[in-house]
Enzyme design. Structure first.
Site, PDB file in Angstrom:
ATOM      1  N   LYS A  19     105.216 -32.536  80.420  1.00  0.00           N
ATOM      2  CA  LYS A  19     105.769 -32.653  81.765  1.00  0.00           C
ATOM      3  C   LYS A  19     105.995 -31.264  82.369  1.00  0.00           C
ATOM      4  CE  LYS A  19     105.960 -37.096  81.001  1.00  0.00           C
ATOM      5  NZ  LYS A  19     107.035 -37.728  80.282  1.00  0.00           N
ATOM      6  N   TRP A  53     112.908 -44.532  79.620  1.00  0.00           N
ATOM      7  CA  TRP A  53     112.856 -43.739  78.386  1.00  0.00           C
ATOM      8  C   TRP A  53     114.148 -43.887  77.599  1.00  0.00           C
ATOM      9  CZ3 TRP A  53     108.095 -43.200  77.524  1.00  0.00           C
ATOM     10  CH2 TRP A  53     107.199 -42.915  78.553  1.00  0.00           C
ATOM     11  N   ASP A  87     117.271 -35.902  75.708  1.00  0.00           N
ATOM     12  CA  ASP A  87     115.839 -35.938  75.999  1.00  0.00           C
ATOM     13  C   ASP A  87     115.631 -35.205  77.324  1.00  0.00           C
ATOM     14  OD1 ASP A  87     113.241 -36.518  76.760  1.00  0.00           O
ATOM     15  OD2 ASP A  87     113.445 -38.704  76.615  1.00  0.00           O
TER      16      ASP A  87
HETATM   17  C1  LIG Z   1     107.208 -38.860  79.304  1.00  0.00           C
HETATM   18  C2  LIG Z   1     108.569 -38.998  78.755  1.00  0.00           C
HETATM   19  C3  LIG Z   1     108.787 -39.461  77.435  1.00  0.00           C
HETATM   20  C4  LIG Z   1     107.667 -39.886  76.535  1.00  0.00           C
HETATM   21  O1  LIG Z   1     107.013 -38.787  76.050  1.00  0.00           O
HETATM   22  P1  LIG Z   1     105.798 -38.914  75.019  1.00  0.00           P
HETATM   23  O2  LIG Z   1     105.576 -37.474  74.651  1.00  0.00           O
HETATM   24  O3  LIG Z   1     104.651 -39.528  75.748  1.00  0.00           O
HETATM   25  O4  LIG Z   1     106.228 -39.739  73.875  1.00  0.00           O
HETATM   26  C5  LIG Z   1     110.086 -39.519  76.984  1.00  0.00           C
HETATM   27  N1  LIG Z   1     111.123 -39.179  77.761  1.00  0.00           N
HETATM   28  C6  LIG Z   1     110.948 -38.729  79.019  1.00  0.00           C
HETATM   29  C7  LIG Z   1     112.140 -38.352  79.846  1.00  0.00           C
HETATM   30  C8  LIG Z   1     109.669 -38.636  79.553  1.00  0.00           C
HETATM   31  O5  LIG Z   1     109.480 -38.198  80.815  1.00  0.00           O
END
Ligand SMILES: *Cc1c(COP(=O)(O)O)cnc(C)c1O
Length: 358
Positions: A194, A103, A170
């Protein structure tokens, strides 16, 4: 949620939600706030739904311990949209990124379209099995970007740098999972699916003084943070139902001790599982110990025991364990231990691992 059969849901995302959030949401699909209408068929500007958004924003701030210096936005496009929306807004000349996984890499790739990107440290050379410790952040950078939990590789940042540069994180896969000084961050974002709610909404928490740092370039209305904030996250139709479910899930977090309560739960689950892996002659954890994630535990069969995988998979299936398959870039197994996963589910998995030893 299931029809009587207890499924242990280790899915990495979309992932397990609290029963409380599911039950409350089902009620609101049938009859929302006494309106006699489904929440799926009312205006997002109706009073009861505006209240939902207000409550959800307040819950985010309460759980994270943030003041009114911050705005809370519920946007669309997933965390992946933040990968380009962040640099589009804030990358004037140079940004510093920490590369700790798939990511992070995607965020770096998108940022390069807007300015110069300094990757200050990376663990890619060892398939991202640790979090780099020593790195430098140029103090003339527009911002520093990091990923608090690497969902795919099962590593988690245990500390964050002290820097004069705005820190943007993030937190998609460990938001609300533990105590942290969240006021260290100028911006936090998270795809809800998540650890916060269902897919379809992205949480953005942004310090208001970031609006003064917006880059001098054309930014489409939908991609400007301030506009969304000024409109109470209702510039256009927001993802009504994902916001509602997230609100209930955050209520559940609050009623169960807040992020401190979650940290305790999550540590107990992670310790139970890692302890079983470390004491097993058959399995090995893929992440370095001190970087291990309390949200996603990745482990594989030692190479001489790979022939046992079929037996292990069958035992997991028999015990109603679901979603344990590792990401293709690591292989093996990944147990996601998000907030709503109960300790008993981890115990069910640990029982299988320990039975294997006999
Ligand atoms: C799943 C995830 C993403 C991507 O998220 P989307 O909502 O599918 O774009 C980005 N960063 C992390 C740390 C993730 O676990």
């Amino acid at each position: 949620m299931n029809n009587g059969k207890k499924i242990h849901n280790f899915s990495a995302g979309p992932s397990i939600l609290s029963e409380y959030a599911l039950e409350k949401s089902i009620q609101d699909i049938q009859n929302f706030a006494g309106t006699g209408l489904s929440v799926l068929e009312v205006s997002h500007r109706s009073k009861p739904f505006v209240e939902v958004v207000d409550q959800a924003q307040a819950l985010v701030k309460q759980l994270l311990g943030l003041s009114d210096d911050y705005d809370v936005l519920f946007l669309q496009g997933g965390a992946s949209t933040q990968f380009f929306q962040v640099p589009q807004n804030f990358l004037q000349s140079k940004a510093v990124y920490l590369n700790t996984g798939t990511w992070s890499k995607k965020a770096i790739k998108e940022a390069k379209g807007f300015g110069s990107v300094v990757v200050t440290a990376s663990s890619e050379e060892s398939n991202f099995n640790y979090i780099p410790k020593e790195y430098h952040i140029d103090d003339d950078a527009d911002y520093f970007h990091c990923t608090s939990n690497n969902t795919i590789f099962g590593t988690q940042m245990k500390s964050f740098p002290d820097t004069s540069v705005p820190m943007i994180c993030d937190m998609s896969s460990d938001i609300f999972s533990k105590k942290l000084d969240f006021s260290k961050f100028h911006m936090i974002y998270a795809g809800a699916q998540k650890n916060m709610g269902p897919a379809g909404v992205t949480l953005v928490v942004i310090r208001k003084d970031m609006y003064d740092r917006v880059a001098d370039r054309h930014i489409p209305s939908m991609l400007g943070y301030k506009l969304h904030a000024e409109n109470g996250s209702m510039f256009n139709t927001p993802p009504v139902f994902p916001i509602l479910v997230s609100k209930y899930n955050m209520e559940w977090v609050l009623n169960n001790g807040g992020v401190a309560g979650m940290e305790e739960r999550n540590s107990a689950k992670a310790n139970l599982l890692y302890n079983a892996i470390d004491h097993s002659p058959y399995f090995v954890g893929t992440a370095e110990r001190e970087s291990r994630s309390h949200m996603n535990a990745c482990f594989v069969f030692k190479s001489e025991f790979e022939n046992l995988a079929e037996k292990f998979d069958a035992a997991c299936k028999e015990a109603n364990i679901s979603g344990l398959k590792g990401h293709r870039s690591v292989g093996g197994y990944r147990a996601s231990l998000y907030n709503a996963l109960p300790l008993e589910s981890v115990q069910a998995l640990v029982d299988i691992i320990e039975n294997f030893n006999k």
